[in-house]
Motif scaffolding. Sequence first.
Motif, PDB file in Angstrom:
ATOM      1  N   SER A 112      16.362 -15.261 -89.258  1.00 14.95           N
ATOM      2  CA  SER A 112      15.442 -15.558 -88.168  1.00 14.95           C
ATOM      3  C   SER A 112      15.983 -16.737 -87.378  1.00 14.95           C
ATOM      4  O   SER A 112      16.370 -17.754 -87.949  1.00 14.95           O
ATOM      5  CB  SER A 112      14.057 -15.890 -88.731  1.00 14.95           C
ATOM      6  N   LEU A 113      15.992 -16.598 -86.066  1.00 11.53           N
ATOM      7  CA  LEU A 113      16.531 -17.633 -85.183  1.00 11.53           C
ATOM      8  C   LEU A 113      15.475 -18.092 -84.186  1.00 11.53           C
ATOM      9  O   LEU A 113      14.918 -17.278 -83.451  1.00 11.53           O
ATOM     10  CB  LEU A 113      17.742 -17.105 -84.414  1.00 11.53           C
ATOM     11  N   GLY A 114      15.196 -19.395 -84.182  1.00 12.49           N
ATOM     12  CA  GLY A 114      14.336 -19.983 -83.158  1.00 12.49           C
ATOM     13  C   GLY A 114      12.903 -19.506 -83.115  1.00 12.49           C
ATOM     14  O   GLY A 114      12.246 -19.611 -82.075  1.00 12.49           O
ATOM     15  N   GLU A 115      12.373 -19.028 -84.201  1.00 14.13           N
ATOM     16  CA  GLU A 115      10.983 -18.540 -84.227  1.00 14.13           C
ATOM     17  C   GLU A 115      10.003 -19.693 -84.410  1.00 14.13           C
ATOM     18  O   GLU A 115      10.324 -20.700 -85.041  1.00 14.13           O
ATOM     19  CB  GLU A 115      10.776 -17.553 -85.374  1.00 14.13           C
ATOM     20  N   VAL A 116       8.799 -19.537 -83.893  1.00 17.86           N
ATOM     21  CA  VAL A 116       7.688 -20.428 -84.186  1.00 17.86           C
ATOM     22  C   VAL A 116       6.728 -19.635 -85.060  1.00 17.86           C
ATOM     23  O   VAL A 116       6.224 -18.591 -84.649  1.00 17.86           O
ATOM     24  CB  VAL A 116       6.989 -20.925 -82.907  1.00 17.86           C
ATOM     25  N   ILE A 117       6.511 -20.129 -86.275  1.00 17.29           N
ATOM     26  CA  ILE A 117       5.705 -19.416 -87.262  1.00 17.29           C
ATOM     27  C   ILE A 117       4.523 -20.312 -87.614  1.00 17.29           C
ATOM     28  O   ILE A 117       4.701 -21.399 -88.150  1.00 17.29           O
ATOM     29  CB  ILE A 117       6.549 -19.080 -88.506  1.00 17.29           C
ATOM     30  N   GLU A 118       3.316 -19.848 -87.304  1.00 26.70           N
ATOM     31  CA  GLU A 118       2.150 -20.708 -87.451  1.00 26.70           C
ATOM     32  C   GLU A 118       1.093 -20.093 -88.360  1.00 26.70           C
ATOM     33  O   GLU A 118       0.755 -18.918 -88.232  1.00 26.70           O
ATOM     34  CB  GLU A 118       1.540 -20.995 -86.077  1.00 26.70           C
ATOM     35  N   SER A 119       0.603 -20.910 -89.304  1.00 24.51           N
ATOM     36  CA  SER A 119      -0.538 -20.578 -90.174  1.00 24.51           C
ATOM     37  C   SER A 119      -0.339 -19.283 -90.955  1.00 24.51           C
ATOM     38  O   SER A 119      -1.298 -18.538 -91.160  1.00 24.51           O
ATOM     39  CB  SER A 119      -1.828 -20.495 -89.351  1.00 24.51           C
ATOM     40  N   LEU A 120       0.875 -19.030 -91.425  1.00 25.87           N
ATOM     41  CA  LEU A 120       1.117 -17.843 -92.249  1.00 25.87           C
ATOM     42  C   LEU A 120       1.052 -18.205 -93.720  1.00 25.87           C
ATOM     43  O   LEU A 120       1.460 -19.277 -94.128  1.00 25.87           O
ATOM     44  CB  LEU A 120       2.478 -17.224 -91.948  1.00 25.87           C
ATOM     45  N   ASP A 121       0.555 -17.276 -94.519  1.00 28.22           N
ATOM     46  CA  ASP A 121       0.470 -17.441 -95.963  1.00 28.22           C
ATOM     47  C   ASP A 121       1.643 -16.691 -96.600  1.00 28.22           C
ATOM     48  O   ASP A 121       1.608 -15.482 -96.744  1.00 28.22           O
ATOM     49  CB  ASP A 121      -0.864 -16.896 -96.465  1.00 28.22           C
ATOM     50  N   PHE A 122       2.685 -17.430 -96.943  1.00 27.66           N
ATOM     51  CA  PHE A 122       3.871 -16.856 -97.584  1.00 27.66           C
ATOM     52  C   PHE A 122       3.688 -16.748 -99.093  1.00 27.66           C
ATOM     53  O   PHE A 122       4.547 -16.207 -99.773  1.00 27.66           O
ATOM     54  CB  PHE A 122       5.085 -17.762 -97.345  1.00 27.66           C
ATOM     55  N   ALA A 123       2.616 -17.296 -99.632  1.00 31.20           N
ATOM     56  CA  ALA A 123       2.477 -17.505-101.066  1.00 31.20           C
ATOM     57  C   ALA A 123       2.570 -16.227-101.894  1.00 31.20           C
ATOM     58  O   ALA A 123       2.841 -16.295-103.079  1.00 31.20           O
ATOM     59  CB  ALA A 123       1.170 -18.236-101.369  1.00 31.20           C
ATOM     60  N   ARG A 124       2.369 -15.101-101.320  1.00 39.36           N
ATOM     61  CA  ARG A 124       2.393 -13.860-102.100  1.00 39.36           C
ATOM     62  C   ARG A 124       3.749 -13.162-102.087  1.00 39.36           C
ATOM     63  O   ARG A 124       3.880 -12.083-102.660  1.00 39.36           O
ATOM     64  CB  ARG A 124       1.322 -12.915-101.568  1.00 39.36           C
ATOM     65  N   ILE A 125       4.745 -13.749-101.437  1.00 46.90           N
ATOM     66  CA  ILE A 125       6.026 -13.057-101.358  1.00 46.90           C
ATOM     67  C   ILE A 125       7.157 -13.934-101.889  1.00 46.90           C
ATOM     68  O   ILE A 125       7.036 -15.149-101.970  1.00 46.90           O
ATOM     69  CB  ILE A 125       6.359 -12.604 -99.917  1.00 46.90           C
ATOM     70  N   ASP A 126       8.244 -13.291-102.272  1.00 47.33           N
ATOM     71  CA  ASP A 126       9.480 -13.975-102.622  1.00 47.33           C
ATOM     72  C   ASP A 126      10.452 -13.788-101.475  1.00 47.33           C
ATOM     73  O   ASP A 126      10.459 -12.741-100.823  1.00 47.33           O
ATOM     74  CB  ASP A 126      10.102 -13.369-103.883  1.00 47.33           C
ATOM     75  N   LEU A 127      11.254 -14.799-101.234  1.00 46.21           N
ATOM     76  CA  LEU A 127      12.290 -14.721-100.203  1.00 46.21           C
ATOM     77  C   LEU A 127      13.645 -14.811-100.880  1.00 46.21           C
ATOM     78  O   LEU A 127      13.891 -15.749-101.651  1.00 46.21           O
ATOM     79  CB  LEU A 127      12.134 -15.852 -99.182  1.00 46.21           C
ATOM     80  N   GLU A 128      14.516 -13.840-100.630  1.00 48.08           N
ATOM     81  CA  GLU A 128      15.831 -13.790-101.236  1.00 48.08           C
ATOM     82  C   GLU A 128      16.889 -13.524-100.167  1.00 48.08           C
ATOM     83  O   GLU A 128      16.731 -12.601 -99.362  1.00 48.08           O
ATOM     84  CB  GLU A 128      15.901 -12.690-102.293  1.00 48.08           C
ATOM     85  N   GLU A 129      17.918 -14.365-100.176  1.00 47.35           N
ATOM     86  CA  GLU A 129      19.028 -14.225 -99.228  1.00 47.35           C
ATOM     87  C   GLU A 129      18.524 -14.168 -97.788  1.00 47.35           C
ATOM     88  O   GLU A 129      18.893 -13.290 -97.010  1.00 47.35           O
ATOM     89  CB  GLU A 129      19.868 -12.996 -99.560  1.00 47.35           C
ATOM     90  N   VAL A 130      17.658 -15.113 -97.460  1.00 54.33           N
ATOM     91  CA  VAL A 130      17.067 -15.197 -96.130  1.00 54.33           C
ATOM     92  C   VAL A 130      17.543 -16.480 -95.470  1.00 54.33           C
ATOM     93  O   VAL A 130      17.704 -17.502 -96.123  1.00 54.33           O
ATOM     94  CB  VAL A 130      15.523 -15.166 -96.207  1.00 54.33           C
ATOM     95  N   SER A 131      17.764 -16.428 -94.157  1.00 53.85           N
ATOM     96  CA  SER A 131      18.224 -17.587 -93.406  1.00 53.85           C
ATOM     97  C   SER A 131      17.313 -17.825 -92.209  1.00 53.85           C
ATOM     98  O   SER A 131      17.011 -16.898 -91.456  1.00 53.85           O
ATOM     99  CB  SER A 131      19.654 -17.339 -92.929  1.00 53.85           C
ATOM    100  N   PHE A 132      16.881 -19.083 -92.063  1.00 52.94           N
ATOM    101  CA  PHE A 132      16.083 -19.497 -90.915  1.00 52.94           C
ATOM    102  C   PHE A 132      16.861 -20.587 -90.185  1.00 52.94           C
ATOM    103  O   PHE A 132      17.270 -21.573 -90.802  1.00 52.94           O
ATOM    104  CB  PHE A 132      14.730 -20.061 -91.356  1.00 52.94           C
ATOM    105  N   SER A 133      17.072 -20.416 -88.903  1.00 54.83           N
ATOM    106  CA  SER A 133      17.810 -21.412 -88.126  1.00 54.83           C
ATOM    107  C   SER A 133      17.022 -21.769 -86.868  1.00 54.83           C
ATOM    108  O   SER A 133      16.629 -20.882 -86.100  1.00 54.83           O
ATOM    109  CB  SER A 133      19.184 -20.855 -87.746  1.00 54.83           C
ATOM    110  N   GLY A 134      16.781 -23.076 -86.690  1.00 56.61           N
ATOM    111  CA  GLY A 134      16.059 -23.537 -85.512  1.00 56.61           C
ATOM    112  C   GLY A 134      14.623 -23.074 -85.434  1.00 56.61           C
ATOM    113  O   GLY A 134      14.047 -22.986 -84.353  1.00 56.61           O
ATOM    114  N   CYS A 135      14.025 -22.796 -86.578  1.00 52.96           N
ATOM    115  CA  CYS A 135      12.638 -22.316 -86.602  1.00 52.96           C
ATOM    116  C   CYS A 135      11.670 -23.478 -86.787  1.00 52.96           C
ATOM    117  O   CYS A 135      12.021 -24.525 -87.311  1.00 52.96           O
ATOM    118  CB  CYS A 135      12.450 -21.311 -87.733  1.00 52.96           C
TER     119      CYS A 135
END
Length: 125
Positions: A23-46
């Motif tokens: 994910s590049l340059g995203e604005v992510i607001e008030s999300l509930d990530f607590a129920r998921i696992d993230l694997e081999e994911v990259s966030f840049s400028g978010c």
Amino acid sequence: MQNNMDDLYRAIAEDEILSRKQSLGEVIESLDFARIDLEEVSFSGCRFIACDFNGCAFKQVRFEQCDFLNCRWKNGYFRDVLFLESKADGNDFSHSSFLRTGYQMGSYHYANFSMAHWDQSSITD
């Protein structure tokens, strides 16, 4: 994910693993990530605003030049994670476990790491 949030929203809605996405340059607001696992994911400028990562598992995740405002990470699991030039001032990482995780060249003033377990992990300038 390349400037497309559909995969993220689908993973959250269906309680799935989010893997091999970027994910590049995203604005992510008030999300509930607590129920998921993230694997081999990259966030840049978010920018993450008031997101809930409590109890989330991060495996081989990279956050580069990201801002985290009022985010919660309690009881998280971090393995092979890199926070590079990111800002998480005042965020709550208490009771989390860090294995081979690095916080490099960022800002973590007033972040709460109480009762966290650190193994081969560090915060460096």
